[in-house]
Design a protein around this motif. Structure first.
Motif, PDB file in Angstrom:
ATOM      1  N   ARG A  63       5.810  39.575  -8.028  1.00  0.00           N
ATOM      2  CA  ARG A  63       6.214  39.359  -6.640  1.00  0.00           C
ATOM      3  C   ARG A  63       5.044  39.498  -5.649  1.00  0.00           C
ATOM      4  O   ARG A  63       4.915  38.681  -4.729  1.00  0.00           O
ATOM      5  CB  ARG A  63       7.329  40.311  -6.257  1.00  0.00           C
ATOM      6  CG  ARG A  63       8.709  39.858  -6.692  1.00  0.00           C
ATOM      7  CD  ARG A  63       9.227  38.721  -5.821  1.00  0.00           C
ATOM      8  NE  ARG A  63      10.616  38.420  -6.106  1.00  0.00           N
ATOM      9  CZ  ARG A  63      11.332  37.538  -5.426  1.00  0.00           C
ATOM     10  NH1 ARG A  63      10.777  36.872  -4.431  1.00  0.00           N
ATOM     11  NH2 ARG A  63      12.583  37.301  -5.752  1.00  0.00           N
ATOM     12  N   GLU A  66       3.063  36.306  -5.830  1.00  0.00           N
ATOM     13  CA  GLU A  66       3.829  35.177  -5.316  1.00  0.00           C
ATOM     14  C   GLU A  66       3.892  35.222  -3.797  1.00  0.00           C
ATOM     15  O   GLU A  66       3.805  34.181  -3.135  1.00  0.00           O
ATOM     16  CB  GLU A  66       5.232  35.197  -5.912  1.00  0.00           C
ATOM     17  CG  GLU A  66       6.074  33.970  -5.583  1.00  0.00           C
ATOM     18  CD  GLU A  66       7.455  34.052  -6.190  1.00  0.00           C
ATOM     19  OE1 GLU A  66       7.759  33.270  -7.103  1.00  0.00           O
ATOM     20  OE2 GLU A  66       8.256  34.914  -5.728  1.00  0.00           O
ATOM     21  N   ASP A  72       2.952  30.584  -8.219  1.00  0.00           N
ATOM     22  CA  ASP A  72       4.098  29.840  -7.695  1.00  0.00           C
ATOM     23  C   ASP A  72       5.438  30.412  -8.137  1.00  0.00           C
ATOM     24  O   ASP A  72       6.429  30.278  -7.423  1.00  0.00           O
ATOM     25  CB  ASP A  72       4.021  28.372  -8.137  1.00  0.00           C
ATOM     26  CG  ASP A  72       2.847  27.639  -7.523  1.00  0.00           C
ATOM     27  OD1 ASP A  72       2.471  27.975  -6.377  1.00  0.00           O
ATOM     28  OD2 ASP A  72       2.289  26.745  -8.198  1.00  0.00           O
ATOM     29  N   ASP A  73       5.482  31.017  -9.311  1.00  0.00           N
ATOM     30  CA  ASP A  73       6.760  31.442  -9.896  1.00  0.00           C
ATOM     31  C   ASP A  73       6.566  32.793 -10.565  1.00  0.00           C
ATOM     32  O   ASP A  73       5.958  32.888 -11.638  1.00  0.00           O
ATOM     33  CB  ASP A  73       7.230  30.392 -10.907  1.00  0.00           C
ATOM     34  CG  ASP A  73       8.640  30.645 -11.411  1.00  0.00           C
ATOM     35  OD1 ASP A  73       9.005  31.828 -11.580  1.00  0.00           O
ATOM     36  OD2 ASP A  73       9.376  29.672 -11.653  1.00  0.00           O
ATOM     37  N   HIS A  74       7.092  33.850  -9.946  1.00  0.00           N
ATOM     38  CA  HIS A  74       6.866  35.191 -10.494  1.00  0.00           C
ATOM     39  C   HIS A  74       7.608  35.419 -11.804  1.00  0.00           C
ATOM     40  O   HIS A  74       7.214  36.274 -12.592  1.00  0.00           O
ATOM     41  CB  HIS A  74       7.251  36.271  -9.469  1.00  0.00           C
ATOM     42  CG  HIS A  74       8.728  36.465  -9.286  1.00  0.00           C
ATOM     43  ND1 HIS A  74       9.499  35.639  -8.501  1.00  0.00           N
ATOM     44  CD2 HIS A  74       9.574  37.410  -9.789  1.00  0.00           C
ATOM     45  CE1 HIS A  74      10.750  36.066  -8.518  1.00  0.00           C
ATOM     46  NE2 HIS A  74      10.832  37.136  -9.296  1.00  0.00           N
TER      47      HIS A  74
END
Length: 221
Positions: A63, A66, A72-74
């Motif tokens: 997190r 991100e 882009d995507d935790h």
């Protein structure tokens, strides 16, 4: 390998949360761990509690990255990062695979795969339940503040925008918190999760009734 995989996961996850904001910090991870294990106690099926606890500690380690745009995507990032971490600790392949699936499937976003194992479903539910009830109200308010600060604009008003004269239809208001919470409750995967969720929703309904009463407490005409 340590006999307590969950304890190992806690220690490995701690450094990743050092730059976390309150809504997704190590305390959030602990609450998700605690609630997921509570739901496991109430579930009729056998649950690998060590896999579940480990996934809870790890689920939001991406997190902070991100939030600042480094990843882009935790979910996907955490799954890959944790695989490497646990391979270095000689954790068995089957448990690494189980934890990896939990991490990839824990979010409510449309791009996330559906949780397929009981551990993944319990983690999903515990994470969503932390956005409900008393804690959930505080967390969702934190998220609104976090997003407002990041964008430099007002993300939502903590009020009912209809109480202010003028057209503010473009600005979300307190209804956003209700919508987020209800969306998560409607997505819950397990019967224990749904039971706990409805009790928390009862509290939220009472809270928002009181909230409406307070913001409508101006002088009588």
């Amino acid at each position: 390998m340590p006999s307590r995989l969950g304890s190992l996961a806690r220690e490995l996850s701690l450094p990743y949360y050092e730059d976390a904001f309150p809504a997704h910090d190590i305390f959030h991870a602990k609450r998700v761990r605690d609630v997921s294990l509570r739901l496991a106690d109430e579930h009729p099926d056998s649950v690998d509690r060590e896999v579940l606890a480990s996934a809870a500690w790890f689920h939001d380690i991406g997190r902070p990255l991100e939030r600042v745009g480094d990843i882009d995507d935790h979910d996907k990032w955490a799954a890959n990062e944790v695989t490497t971490l646990l391979e270095n600790e000689d954790v068995t392949d089957d448990r690494i695979t189980a934890i990896e699936h939990c991490l990839r499937a824990h979010s409510i976003r449309a791009s996330s795969p559906d949780p397929e194992t009981i551990e993944a479903k319990l983690l999903f539910d515990a994470d969503k339940l932390d956005a409900t009830g008393a804690v959930g109200i505080v967390r969702l308010a934190c998220i609104i503040g976090e997003r407002s600060g990041r964008t430099g604009n007002q993300y939502a008003v903590i009020d009912d925008k209809t109480t202010l004269s003028g057209d503010r239809a473009e600005v979300p208001d307190i209804d956003l918190v209700c919508e987020w919470a209800r969306e998560r409750l409607d997505a819950l995967q397990t019967d224990p999760g749904r039971r706990l969720g409805e009790s928390r929703w009862d509290f939220m309904e009472n809270f928002f009734t009181q909230f409406t009463h307070e913001i409508d407490a101006g002088p009588k005409k």
